[in-house]
Motif scaffolding. Structure first.
Motif, PDB file in Angstrom:
ATOM      1  N   GLY A   9       9.404  -6.757   4.284  1.00  0.00           N
ATOM      2  CA  GLY A   9       7.994  -6.564   3.978  1.00  0.00           C
ATOM      3  C   GLY A   9       7.066  -7.436   4.808  1.00  0.00           C
ATOM      4  O   GLY A   9       7.440  -8.001   5.839  1.00  0.00           O
ATOM      5  N   ALA A  10       5.841  -7.542   4.349  1.00  0.00           N
ATOM      6  CA  ALA A  10       4.792  -8.258   5.078  1.00  0.00           C
ATOM      7  C   ALA A  10       5.237  -9.661   5.453  1.00  0.00           C
ATOM      8  O   ALA A  10       5.943 -10.331   4.688  1.00  0.00           O
ATOM      9  CB  ALA A  10       3.525  -8.319   4.228  1.00  0.00           C
ATOM     10  N   GLN A  49      -0.605   0.946  11.386  1.00  0.00           N
ATOM     11  CA  GLN A  49       0.440   1.448  10.500  1.00  0.00           C
ATOM     12  C   GLN A  49       1.357   2.466  11.190  1.00  0.00           C
ATOM     13  O   GLN A  49       2.582   2.441  11.025  1.00  0.00           O
ATOM     14  CB  GLN A  49      -0.164   2.065   9.247  1.00  0.00           C
ATOM     15  CG  GLN A  49       0.893   2.404   8.209  1.00  0.00           C
ATOM     16  CD  GLN A  49       0.303   3.067   6.991  1.00  0.00           C
ATOM     17  OE1 GLN A  49       0.671   4.178   6.648  1.00  0.00           O
ATOM     18  NE2 GLN A  49      -0.625   2.392   6.342  1.00  0.00           N
ATOM     19  N   SER A  74       8.999  -4.127  -0.025  1.00  0.00           N
ATOM     20  CA  SER A  74       7.593  -4.492  -0.218  1.00  0.00           C
ATOM     21  C   SER A  74       6.675  -3.601   0.638  1.00  0.00           C
ATOM     22  O   SER A  74       6.754  -2.374   0.552  1.00  0.00           O
ATOM     23  CB  SER A  74       7.413  -5.987   0.087  1.00  0.00           C
ATOM     24  OG  SER A  74       6.162  -6.447  -0.331  1.00  0.00           O
ATOM     25  N   TYR A  75       5.813  -4.200   1.478  1.00  0.00           N
ATOM     26  CA  TYR A  75       4.934  -3.391   2.335  1.00  0.00           C
ATOM     27  C   TYR A  75       5.704  -2.343   3.131  1.00  0.00           C
ATOM     28  O   TYR A  75       5.213  -1.220   3.336  1.00  0.00           O
ATOM     29  CB  TYR A  75       4.166  -4.300   3.314  1.00  0.00           C
ATOM     30  CG  TYR A  75       3.783  -3.582   4.588  1.00  0.00           C
ATOM     31  CD1 TYR A  75       2.691  -2.706   4.622  1.00  0.00           C
ATOM     32  CD2 TYR A  75       4.556  -3.707   5.757  1.00  0.00           C
ATOM     33  CE1 TYR A  75       2.378  -1.988   5.773  1.00  0.00           C
ATOM     34  CE2 TYR A  75       4.245  -3.006   6.905  1.00  0.00           C
ATOM     35  CZ  TYR A  75       3.158  -2.139   6.906  1.00  0.00           C
ATOM     36  OH  TYR A  75       2.861  -1.419   8.053  1.00  0.00           O
ATOM     37  N   SER A  99       9.018  -2.089  -3.601  1.00  0.00           N
ATOM     38  CA  SER A  99       8.074  -1.806  -2.523  1.00  0.00           C
ATOM     39  C   SER A  99       6.920  -0.914  -2.948  1.00  0.00           C
ATOM     40  O   SER A  99       6.948  -0.266  -3.985  1.00  0.00           O
ATOM     41  CB  SER A  99       8.816  -1.133  -1.360  1.00  0.00           C
ATOM     42  OG  SER A  99       9.088   0.213  -1.671  1.00  0.00           O
ATOM     43  N   SER A 100       5.947  -0.874  -2.060  1.00  0.00           N
ATOM     44  CA  SER A 100       4.926   0.164  -2.114  1.00  0.00           C
ATOM     45  C   SER A 100       5.543   1.457  -1.597  1.00  0.00           C
ATOM     46  O   SER A 100       6.558   1.441  -0.887  1.00  0.00           O
ATOM     47  CB  SER A 100       3.739  -0.217  -1.231  1.00  0.00           C
ATOM     48  OG  SER A 100       3.201  -1.456  -1.615  1.00  0.00           O
ATOM     49  N   PHE A 108      -2.038   0.718   2.366  1.00  0.00           N
ATOM     50  CA  PHE A 108      -1.403  -0.308   1.540  1.00  0.00           C
ATOM     51  C   PHE A 108      -2.402  -0.917   0.569  1.00  0.00           C
ATOM     52  O   PHE A 108      -2.117  -1.058  -0.620  1.00  0.00           O
ATOM     53  CB  PHE A 108      -0.814  -1.388   2.450  1.00  0.00           C
ATOM     54  CG  PHE A 108      -0.249  -2.580   1.730  1.00  0.00           C
ATOM     55  CD1 PHE A 108       1.004  -2.520   1.143  1.00  0.00           C
ATOM     56  CD2 PHE A 108      -0.953  -3.775   1.662  1.00  0.00           C
ATOM     57  CE1 PHE A 108       1.547  -3.625   0.488  1.00  0.00           C
ATOM     58  CE2 PHE A 108      -0.433  -4.885   1.020  1.00  0.00           C
ATOM     59  CZ  PHE A 108       0.824  -4.802   0.430  1.00  0.00           C
ATOM     60  N   TRP A 112      -4.020  -1.565  -4.210  1.00  0.00           N
ATOM     61  CA  TRP A 112      -4.362  -2.877  -4.754  1.00  0.00           C
ATOM     62  C   TRP A 112      -5.812  -2.874  -5.235  1.00  0.00           C
ATOM     63  O   TRP A 112      -6.667  -3.566  -4.681  1.00  0.00           O
ATOM     64  CB  TRP A 112      -4.221  -3.954  -3.668  1.00  0.00           C
ATOM     65  CG  TRP A 112      -2.826  -4.349  -3.355  1.00  0.00           C
ATOM     66  CD1 TRP A 112      -1.720  -3.561  -3.336  1.00  0.00           C
ATOM     67  CD2 TRP A 112      -2.385  -5.660  -2.993  1.00  0.00           C
ATOM     68  NE1 TRP A 112      -0.633  -4.276  -2.973  1.00  0.00           N
ATOM     69  CE2 TRP A 112      -0.993  -5.567  -2.751  1.00  0.00           C
ATOM     70  CE3 TRP A 112      -3.020  -6.875  -2.829  1.00  0.00           C
ATOM     71  CZ2 TRP A 112      -0.231  -6.669  -2.369  1.00  0.00           C
ATOM     72  CZ3 TRP A 112      -2.270  -7.977  -2.443  1.00  0.00           C
ATOM     73  CH2 TRP A 112      -0.889  -7.879  -2.226  1.00  0.00           C
ATOM     74  N   HIS A 158       0.377 -11.231   9.335  1.00  0.00           N
ATOM     75  CA  HIS A 158       0.692  -9.807   9.364  1.00  0.00           C
ATOM     76  C   HIS A 158      -0.475  -9.007   9.950  1.00  0.00           C
ATOM     77  O   HIS A 158      -1.624  -9.195   9.536  1.00  0.00           O
ATOM     78  CB  HIS A 158       0.980  -9.320   7.939  1.00  0.00           C
ATOM     79  CG  HIS A 158       1.547  -7.946   7.869  1.00  0.00           C
ATOM     80  ND1 HIS A 158       2.898  -7.711   7.764  1.00  0.00           N
ATOM     81  CD2 HIS A 158       0.951  -6.730   7.914  1.00  0.00           C
ATOM     82  CE1 HIS A 158       3.114  -6.395   7.739  1.00  0.00           C
ATOM     83  NE2 HIS A 158       1.936  -5.787   7.827  1.00  0.00           N
ATOM     84  N   LEU A 163      -2.181  -2.584   7.211  1.00  0.00           N
ATOM     85  CA  LEU A 163      -2.440  -2.607   5.770  1.00  0.00           C
ATOM     86  C   LEU A 163      -3.618  -1.733   5.364  1.00  0.00           C
ATOM     87  O   LEU A 163      -3.711  -1.312   4.210  1.00  0.00           O
ATOM     88  CB  LEU A 163      -2.707  -4.042   5.318  1.00  0.00           C
ATOM     89  CG  LEU A 163      -1.661  -5.096   5.702  1.00  0.00           C
ATOM     90  CD1 LEU A 163      -2.146  -6.480   5.304  1.00  0.00           C
ATOM     91  CD2 LEU A 163      -0.318  -4.793   5.048  1.00  0.00           C
TER      92      LEU A 163
END
Length: 234
Positions: A9-10, A49, A74-75, A99-100, A108, A112, A158, A163
């Motif tokens: 992930g991130a 992305q 995760s990400y 994860s997402s 991403f 949130w 990151h 994101l």
């Protein structure tokens, strides 16, 4: 022989999987930990992305991998979910580790709602990068001092565009054969988007009684979970 392609992930790179690899390889399978553009040993590479999606697809195609199990933590679940659609019959299964998951047209940070403004402000204030995590972020995640030090020392800022740019899906994620691994110390239930996918016949849920970074807190158990998800557990 299964080919595991592992994407952390991130802030993290391929190095994050080092304790998981022996368990996969000892079972007779091939493991390919992948660093995404702009992170770890690939710092300085410009990335959005779709760059990360292309990193994964390109790796699979360049090595001509078959019977691929894509693993996104995760990400990384967001680019992994998109890449899974694009590698066609090379794909055996997708495993999302706490994860997402991508949603067409969403980013991403779209997932949130309470923290989106904070993340976007941090990116804007740090030359387009999300600042790397700190030891405080690791509290309560079953990480000892040694594991926390490894994560924080190895983490890199990151690329922010990865994101905030939207995902591009060609079909429904529910059509993929997938396992979702929920790490219970990071929350007892998957989010509503994942819960909806788990209602389908092609998705399954596995839980681990650990924190958000199981490749550090329980690497041997995570390796067994991945082998079982791929249908090659021993």
């Amino acid at each position: 022989m299964t080919n595991f392609v592992l994407v952390a992930g991130a802030w993290l790179g391929s190095w994050a999987w080092s304790d998981v690899l022996p368990g996969l390889r000892a079972a007779g399978h091939t493991a390919h930990p992948l660093t995404l553009s702009g992170l770890a040993d690939r710092q300085g590479v410009r990335a959005g992305q779709q760059t990360h999606v292309e990193d994964i697809v390109g790796h699979v195609e360049r090595l001509d991998l078959r019977d691929v199990v894509l693993v996104g933590h995760s990400y990384a679940g967001i680019p992994v979910g998109q890449a899974a659609e694009r590698i066609g019959d090379r794909l055996a299964r997708v495993v999302f580790v706490d994860s997402s998951v991508p949603a067409d047209g969403e980013s991403f940070v779209s997932g949130w709602p309470e923290g989106r403004a904070q993340v976007e402000a941090a990116i804007a204030a740090n030359d387009g990068f999300w600042p790397a995590l700190t030891a405080d972020d690791c509290v309560g995640q079953e990480l000892g001092e040694e594991e926390t030090t490894r994560i924080v020392a190895g983490a890199t800022p990151h690329p922010g565009a990865t994101l905030t740019e939207p995902a591009v899906l060609r079909g429904s994620l529910g059509e993929l054969s997938a396992t979702y691994v929920k790490c219970l110390l990071d929350g007892p239930e998957p989010g509503p988007d994942v819960a909806a996918l788990l209602k389908g016949e092609r998705w399954e849920l596995v839980t681990m009684a650990t924190g958000h970074w199981p490749m550090f807190s329980r690497p041997g158990e995570l390796a067994r979970v991945l082998l079982d998800a791929a249908g090659v557990g021993r």
